[in-house]
Design a protein around this motif. Structure first.
Motif, mmCIF file in Angstrom:
data_model
loop_
_atom_site.group_PDB
_atom_site.id
_atom_site.type_symbol
_atom_site.label_atom_id
_atom_site.label_comp_id
_atom_site.label_asym_id
_atom_site.label_seq_id
_atom_site.Cartn_x
_atom_site.Cartn_y
_atom_site.Cartn_z
ATOM 1 N N TRP A 35 0.862 -1.189 0.000
ATOM 2 C CA TRP A 35 0.000 0.000 0.000
ATOM 3 C C TRP A 35 0.887 1.223 0.000
ATOM 4 C CZ3 TRP A 35 -0.819 4.324 3.065
ATOM 5 C CH2 TRP A 35 -1.978 5.055 2.799
ATOM 6 N N ASP A 44 -1.805 1.199 -3.271
ATOM 7 C CA ASP A 44 -1.966 0.385 -4.478
ATOM 8 C C ASP A 44 -2.681 1.236 -5.518
ATOM 9 O OD1 ASP A 44 -2.344 -1.550 -6.383
ATOM 10 O OD2 ASP A 44 -3.891 -2.637 -5.266
ATOM 11 N N SER A 78 -3.835 -3.155 -8.152
ATOM 12 C CA SER A 78 -3.215 -4.436 -8.487
ATOM 13 C C SER A 78 -3.684 -5.561 -7.582
ATOM 14 C CB SER A 78 -1.698 -4.313 -8.403
ATOM 15 O OG SER A 78 -1.210 -3.362 -9.324
ATOM 16 N N THR A 79 -4.006 -5.237 -6.329
ATOM 17 C CA THR A 79 -4.390 -6.294 -5.390
ATOM 18 C C THR A 79 -5.691 -6.993 -5.792
ATOM 19 O OG1 THR A 79 -3.180 -5.320 -3.543
ATOM 20 C CG2 THR A 79 -5.007 -6.790 -2.993
ATOM 21 N N THR A 91 -4.991 -9.123 -8.928
ATOM 22 C CA THR A 91 -4.210 -10.330 -8.668
ATOM 23 C C THR A 91 -5.052 -11.390 -7.973
ATOM 24 O OG1 THR A 91 -2.183 -9.026 -8.475
ATOM 25 C CG2 THR A 91 -2.147 -11.230 -7.522
ATOM 26 N N ALA A 127 1.277 -7.879 -4.655
ATOM 27 C CA ALA A 127 -0.081 -7.331 -4.598
ATOM 28 C C ALA A 127 -1.092 -8.370 -4.138
ATOM 29 C CB ALA A 127 -0.480 -6.784 -5.969
ATOM 30 N N GLY A 128 -0.763 -9.648 -4.270
ATOM 31 C CA GLY A 128 -1.674 -10.709 -3.865
ATOM 32 C C GLY A 128 -1.302 -11.331 -2.532
ATOM 33 N N ALA A 133 -4.174 -7.771 0.917
ATOM 34 C CA ALA A 133 -4.829 -8.823 0.144
ATOM 35 C C ALA A 133 -5.834 -9.554 1.031
ATOM 36 C CB ALA A 133 -3.783 -9.792 -0.398
ATOM 37 N N TYR A 185 -9.101 -7.596 1.530
ATOM 38 C CA TYR A 185 -10.058 -7.764 0.434
ATOM 39 C C TYR A 185 -10.867 -9.045 0.608
ATOM 40 C CZ TYR A 185 -8.825 -4.012 -2.848
ATOM 41 O OH TYR A 185 -8.666 -2.792 -3.463
#
Length: 334
Positions: free
Chosen positions: A93, A95, A99-100, A103, A127-128, A133, A136
């Motif tokens: 972060w 981001d 990208s997160t 991914t 990002a993953g 991540a 999310y």
């Protein structure tokens, strides 16, 4: 929170970079912080193995505790956290390119079997990985329900296990190697004098304050015409304001340790930290959504100014007192 700063008269500038001062910062701030991160992330990974649902109160509580531990040391972005981009693997972060979610969405769509191999999972884009991540997958309406539920569970487990592995690697490096490098500088070593070790901590204090003012507050503030509350850090989990408070509390401890030997400056900085933390207590929105209103924006700007006041004091008084400067960092641009 450290509040009691004993005042004595016979303190002069500059503050000497003594072994005791470096030892105190390591013993009372750095090592306990990274041990807490390693231990809390392991607990989180263990919880996820048996309870991986986004709605799980146990998992959310473990996530919160472990994320707290990261924020408490997130300003110490040198040494073990720089190796193999560990700091970014734990917390990617800002981001700015989203990208997160891209991914994570691709992993879920493809049901990528990489989640079953902890070593291979470390090759996934940063990002993953890490706390954002995981945020999310636990709190985002789309990602927390996307695709196959069993696979999402495996992904949650893979991310929490990865956070634990990275956190323990950082802690192990501090305990087994980097601690000694800072305590006992050597000619030709990473730190050749105690003053260089102390400067590293001073830079961490300065950069931590800048991250709070420019990123954690500056990003959601945006402009008066276009506030950006959803650019706040960890807004999905309602942790944006919490991160500023946790960070300032730990930066206050670091500032107190750095001012050992100068009671007057210690008191001045402590007062300024107190002002900023008082302004935090006046804010009622955990995700900075109030920046979209004039009154809410004013309160967040007042907090930002209070943090900038601390940074000015650090730059103009503490740096010269220590005989060091922060130099440039990645936030300063070209």
């Amino acid at each position: 929170m450290i509040r009691a700063l004993a005042l004595s008269f016979a303190m002069i500038l500059p503050i000497s970079a003594t072994a005791d001062q470096v030892d105190a910062i390591l013993d009372r701030h750095v090592l306990p912080g990274f041990t807490d991160l390693a231990e809390s992330s392991l607990v989180m990974a263990q919880v996820a193995q048996s309870d991986c649902a986004p709605s799980s109160e146990r998992l959310q509580a473990a996530y919160s505790s472990s994320f707290d531990a990261w924020i408490a040391v997130s300003h110490l972005r040198f040494g073990p956290t720089e190796i193999e981009n560990r700091g970014f693997a734990l917390a990617f972060w800002p981001d700015s390119r989203n990208s997160t979610p891209k991914t994570l969405g691709a992993l879920i769509k493809d049901q990528d079997p990489i989640v079953s191999d902890p070593e291979a999972f470390q090759s996934v884009s940063i990002a993953g990985r890490g706390f954002f991540a995981l945020e999310y997958l636990l709190f985002d309406e789309r990602l927390s329900t996307l695709g196959n539920e069993t696979y999402r569970c495996s992904l949650v487990q893979a991310i929490t296990q990865d956070i634990a592995v990275v956190s323990q690697a950082v802690n192990r490096d501090w305990q087994d190697r980097y601690d000694a490098l800072m305590r006992t500088p050597t000619q030709g070593g990473i730190y050749q004098t105690r003053a260089e070790a102390l400067q590293e901590f001073y830079k961490a204090l300065d950069t931590g304050l800048q991250i709070n003012a420019d990123l954690r507050l500056g990003r959601p503030l945006g402009t008066f015409a276009k506030p950006r509350p959803k650019r706040a850090e960890a807004w999905r989990s309602g942790r944006s304001l919490r991160h500023v408070r946790l960070s300032l509390e730990q930066l206050r401890v670091l500032a107190w340790l750095l001012t050992a030997g100068n009671a007057e400056l210690a008191q001045e900085l402590d007062t300024k930290f107190g002002t900023a933390l008082t302004r935090i207590s006046a804010l009622v929105d955990p995700d900075f959504s109030s920046v979209a209103t004039p009154a809410g924006r004013i309160r967040v700007e007042a907090l930002q100014q209070a943090i900038n006041d601390i940074r000015t004091e650090v730059t103009q008084s503490l740096g010269p007192a220590l005989g060091v400067s922060a130099g440039f960092n990645s936030l300063d641009g070209d």
